[in-house]
Each structure stands twice: as structure tokens, then as C-alpha cells.
Design a protein around this motif. Structure first.
Motif, short mmCIF file in Angstrom:
data_model
loop_
_atom_site.label_atom_id
_atom_site.label_comp_id
_atom_site.label_asym_id
_atom_site.label_seq_id
_atom_site.Cartn_x
_atom_site.Cartn_y
_atom_site.Cartn_z
N ILE A 73 0.98 -1.28 0.10
CA ILE A 73 -0.19 -0.14 0.02
C ILE A 73 0.81 1.32 -0.21
CG2 ILE A 73 -1.80 -1.15 1.18
CD1 ILE A 73 -1.10 0.43 3.83
N ARG A 124 1.47 5.88 3.40
CA ARG A 124 0.12 5.43 3.65
C ARG A 124 0.04 4.52 4.79
NH1 ARG A 124 -3.52 3.29 -1.18
NH2 ARG A 124 -2.86 5.29 -1.84
N PHE A 125 1.22 3.72 4.79
CA PHE A 125 1.09 2.62 5.97
C PHE A 125 1.09 3.50 7.43
CE2 PHE A 125 3.29 0.17 9.18
CZ PHE A 125 2.62 -1.17 9.16
N ALA A 164 0.45 6.50 7.99
CA ALA A 164 -0.61 7.71 8.04
C ALA A 164 -1.80 6.93 8.71
CB ALA A 164 -0.90 8.30 6.84
N ILE A 165 -2.00 5.56 8.20
CA ILE A 165 -2.87 4.51 9.04
C ILE A 165 -2.47 4.30 10.30
CG2 ILE A 165 -4.20 2.50 8.47
CD1 ILE A 165 -3.94 2.81 5.72
N ILE A 166 -1.45 3.73 10.44
CA ILE A 166 -1.11 2.88 11.82
C ILE A 166 -0.82 3.84 12.64
CG2 ILE A 166 1.45 2.98 11.74
CD1 ILE A 166 -0.90 0.05 12.65
N VAL A 225 -4.29 4.28 14.65
CA VAL A 225 -4.47 3.22 14.99
C VAL A 225 -3.95 2.94 16.50
CG1 VAL A 225 -4.53 0.65 14.68
CG2 VAL A 225 -5.11 2.02 12.84
N MET A 245 2.29 9.83 12.96
CA MET A 245 1.22 10.05 11.42
C MET A 245 1.87 11.42 10.92
SD MET A 245 -2.69 10.81 11.71
CE MET A 245 -2.16 12.65 12.33
#
Length: 457
Positions: free
Chosen positions: A326, A330-331, A333-335, A338, A439
Motif C-alpha cells: 500500500i 500510507r502505512f 498515516a494509517i497505523i 490506530v 502520523m
């Protein structure tokens, strides 16, 4: 066979032989980086696992528990503080002299230092000098350890195929949980063979020294492996005119100005966030959460951590593959969010429910560790892709190691936050802050998945 096909055969065989040779160089470099990370982490966590039960051997008698805790923590912290120094020194060596040379020098260095620690006289023989020597040797160990991966990891990433760099980065970092499991198994074996039962017991007298001697031997074997099996990075040799590095400017000057300086600041911000969350799992969780809050001891503590770190070996690789699929940016920014929500939430649940049964507790601890440490399966590849070849090792080393300094003082931040909330809940807030900082650090940087390590990079 026609004359045309016969004439073409030697060319095909030559190309096949060249491809096989390059493939073997790639595999050797990747194996070297994995074991460099493995031995790096093995040596870093030796004081936490093998030396911690006998730290009194290096301290005066009659100290308060608070002073004992501070003196014990300095043995670990000085190693972390030495890492940025080693990253800078050996990063410059790797960029100017070669990745392979930096790896050999640094691995040989921390092998010798680890051996000296294993042979160090105790307070009974040297007095306070024994503790001061231990702290000094651990600092020097950190310098060489900080240099170890600075050469080895860029070398492996530069040899990796672009579409497999994510997997390679995750595999290299999987050396960390593998090392942690190994240290615990060796120490448990030492406790079994040489019981720890007071000042005169076998483990206290000399059993604790064996893991350090094992670490020194592993470093020696790794140095020989680099000497005999690993070739210099072809990307670096091409960039530096077949290995003749240009001496007009040092990598550091390019790294601290212009685009290099902006790239470094972005990496430092991202890494500060993820070092903060990482420290809460690898340093605070085993003692502050599992021991002081959940009151685990003995077999329950060891079993929980062994399950957790065994799973982490595979989750690092999985994170590397996901980042490849991905995109690194992006990884992150998502994790990051989370970690700030799910990770902080799990930490909160563990903190306020100390009477959980072993199964649910081990599951939550493992899930927390997988979520919070997942960026590290992507970080190694990402940072190497952020910097040009002529400053890559220095940029990677400084970006990876210097960023650990501020998060290393997390205990002070917890103390400050305790003026506003119960102390037990302060790690939850730090987890949220760290995830969001990571992030933001990712979002202000570019995507690197498609970066080529060719001319101009």
C-alpha cells in the motif's frame, strides 16, 4: 543446433552466471543485515535480562531502592545514548569508505566490548570503579552497535530488488524479537544450570557472564562472515566511481543543509513519534505494566513476553509486506492513528483490569505489541529510501538513532503528566501523542516505494 543459437548460448550462460552471482551477493548482504540486527539487539538487551538479577555485584551495599533503580537504568540508557554517536561516526565511514568496511569495524568493536563486559571484575574487587567501567563499556558498546546497522542495513537494502525491499526491511527488523527470545532462552538455561540463590550462588559468581561471552562470540562470527561472504554495495560503488569516494565534502554537511536537512528533520519527527510508542512496549511494558501494575512474576511474566516476541517476529515481516503493497507513507498515516486509539485503548484496559486471566492478558499484550511496533517493519526500508546514496548510511544512522534520545526519557514525561492524572494512566496519553506525531511525520514526507537507487539518488 543452428550456428545462430550456438553463438548465442555463451552470452546467455554468461548472463545467467552474472545473475546468479548478483543473487548470491544479495542473499549474503540480507543475511548479514538480519544477523547484524539480531546481534545488535542481543547485546542491547543483555543487561535487561541477564545482568539485571545481579546488578548488585557492581553497586555499594546499603543503597536505597530508588538509587539502585537509577544506577541500573543508567547501564541501559548509556547504551542508547552511545548509538547516535556511533551512527554518525560509522555512517560517515559507510558513505565515504564503504558499507562493508563500516560493518566489519563496528561488529568487531562491539564484539570486543561485550567480551570485556563479560570479564569485568565486580565491586568486591574494584570498588566503585567496577560500576563506572560497566557504564563506560556500555556506552562504547552503544557506539559500536549504533554503527553496526548503519553499514549493514543500507548495504542490504541497496542490494534488494525494488519490489522486495518492503519484505527485506521487515525481515531485518525481525532480528529484534528473535534476539529477545534467544536471550531469554539462554538466561533461563543459565538459571537452570547455575541457580541464582544469593551472592555466592553459581549464577552470581560466573553464570551471568556466559550470555555476554556468547554475544561476543556471535559478533566475532558475524565479522568473519562479512569479511569472507559479503561484497560491497554495487549501488554505492557506482555512485562513488567504483568505490573511490570523493573527499571534497563530508556526508554530514550535505545532510544538514538544503533538501538533505529537510528530509532529515522529517525523518526525525516521524521517528520521535514511533520511538515513543516503541519504548512504551519494549521498556515500560515488561516492568512498569506487567510487573508493577499487573504483578506478574516468574513463569507468567516470561511466558507472556516469549509469546509476544515470537508473534512479533512474524508481524514485522507482515508489516513490511503490507507497506510494500500500500506504500510506506500510507502505512504510517494509517497505523499512527490506530496506535493512538486502539493501542492506547488496549493499554488502558490492561492498566485498569489487573486481575485478567492469563489467556486474555497474554492475548491483549501480544495484540498491543503487534499494533504498536508494526511501523518498525517498514521504517528500515523507508528511511533508506529517503536519502541519496552518498548520504544514505549517515542519514539512516542519524535518523534512526538520534531520534531515540527524546523518547528515552519517557519516565520523566510520565512524572510530569502525573500532576494532571493518575500515574498509571500517563503511558496511555504518551501512546496517543506518539502515534499522532508519527502520523504527522509521515504526512509531511513523500511516498518512497517507487524510489530507484540509480544515478542521482
Amino acid at each position: 543446433m543452428t550456428s545462430t543459437s550456438a553463438a548465442a548460448l555463451p552470452g546467455r550462460e554468461a548472463r545467467a552466471a552474472l545473475a546468479d552471482d548478483h543473487g548470491e551477493k544479495r542473499r549474503s548482504a540480507i543475511r548479514g543485515a538480519f544477523f547484524s540486527e539480531y546481534i545488535d539487539m542481543f547485546d542491547i538487551y543483555l543487561p535487561v535480562v541477564a545482568l539485571a538479577p545481579v546488578m548488585f555485584l557492581f553497586q555499594p551495599k546499603g543503597l536505597s531502592p530508588q538509587v539502585e533503580t537509577v544506577l541500573a537504568s543508567l547501564v541501559f540508557i548509556t547504551t542508547l545514548l552511545g548509538r547516535p554517536v556511533g551512527a554518525l561516526i560509522f555512517g560517515i565511514v559507510a558513505d565515504k569508505v564503504g558499507r562493508r568496511a563500516a560493518s566489519i569495524y563496528s561488529v568487531a568493536g562491539f564484539g570486543v566490548i561485550t567480551l570485556l563486559i563479560g570479564l569485568l571484575p565486580t565491586y568486591e574487587t574494584l570498588g566503585l570503579a567496577s560500576y563506572l567501567l560497566l557504564v563506560l563499556l556500555r556506552f562504547l558498546d552503544g557506539v559500536f552497535l549504533g554503527g553496526g546497522y548503519t553499514g549493514a542495513i543500507p548495504l542490504a537494502i541497496e542490494y534488494s530488488q525494488k519490489e522486495r525491499r518492503g519484505f527485506v526491511g521487515g525481515l531485518i527488523l525481525a532480528g529484534f524479537p528473535a534476539a529477545y527470545v534467544s536471550i531469554n532462552l539462554i538466561t533461563m538455561l543459565m538459571f537452570t544450570l547455575f541457580p541464582l540463590a544469593g551472592p555466592g550462588s553459581p549464577y552470581t559468581v560466573w553464570g551471568w557472564r556466559i550470555p555476554f561471552l556468547v554475544g561476543a562470540a556471535l559478533a566475532g562470527l558475524l565479522a568473519l562472515y562479512y569479511i569472507r561472504k559479503v561484497s560491497e554495495s554495487e549501488v554505492w560503488k557506482t555512485k562513488t566511481r567504483d568505490g573511490t569516494a570523493q573527499a571534497e565534502t563530508l556526508p554530514l554537511s550535505s545532510l544538514l543543509s538544503g533538501k538533505g536537512g529537510r528530509d532529515l528533520l522529517q525523518v526525525l519527527l516521524l521517528m520521535t513519534g514511533f520511538w515513543t510508542t516503541q519504548n512504551l512496549v519494549t521498556i515500560y511494558m515488561p516492568t512498569g505494566l506487567l510487573v508493577k501494575t499487573l504483578h506478574l512474576s516468574g513463569i507468567a511474566l516470561t511466558a507472556t513476553l516469549m509469546i509476544c516476541y515470537t508473534v512479533l517476529f512474524f508481524s514485522y515481516i507482515g508489516a513490511g509486506l503490507l507497506g510494500q503493497a500500500i506504500g510506506r507513507r500510507r502505512f504510517f498515516a494509517i497505523i499512527g492513528p490506530v496506535i493512538a486509539t486502539a493501542g492506547a485503548g488496549i493499554l488502558y484496559v490492561l492498566t485498569v483490569t489487573p486481575d485478567l486471566a492469563f489467556g486474555p492478558r497474554a492475548l491483549l499484550v501480544t495484540l498491543l505489541a503487534v499494533i504498536v511496533t508494526s511501523p518498525w517493519g517498514v521504517i528500515v526500508t523507508y528511511i533508506n529510501e529517503r536519502f541519496a546514496t552518498d548520504v544514505r548510511a549517515t542519514g539512516f544512522g542519524i535518523g534512526f538513532s538520534l531520534s531515540v534520545v527524546i523518547p528515552s526519557f519517557y519516565a520523566f514525561y510520565m512524572d510530569w503528566l502525573s500532576a494532571l492524572m493518575p500515574l498509571a494512566l500517563t503511558p496511555v496519553v504518551l501512546m496517543m501523542i506518539g502515534g499522532l506525531v508519527g502520523m504527522v511525520g509521515a504526512l509531511i514526507g513523500p511516498e518512497t516505494r517507487d524510489v530507484d537507487f540509480g544515478p542521482g539518488h
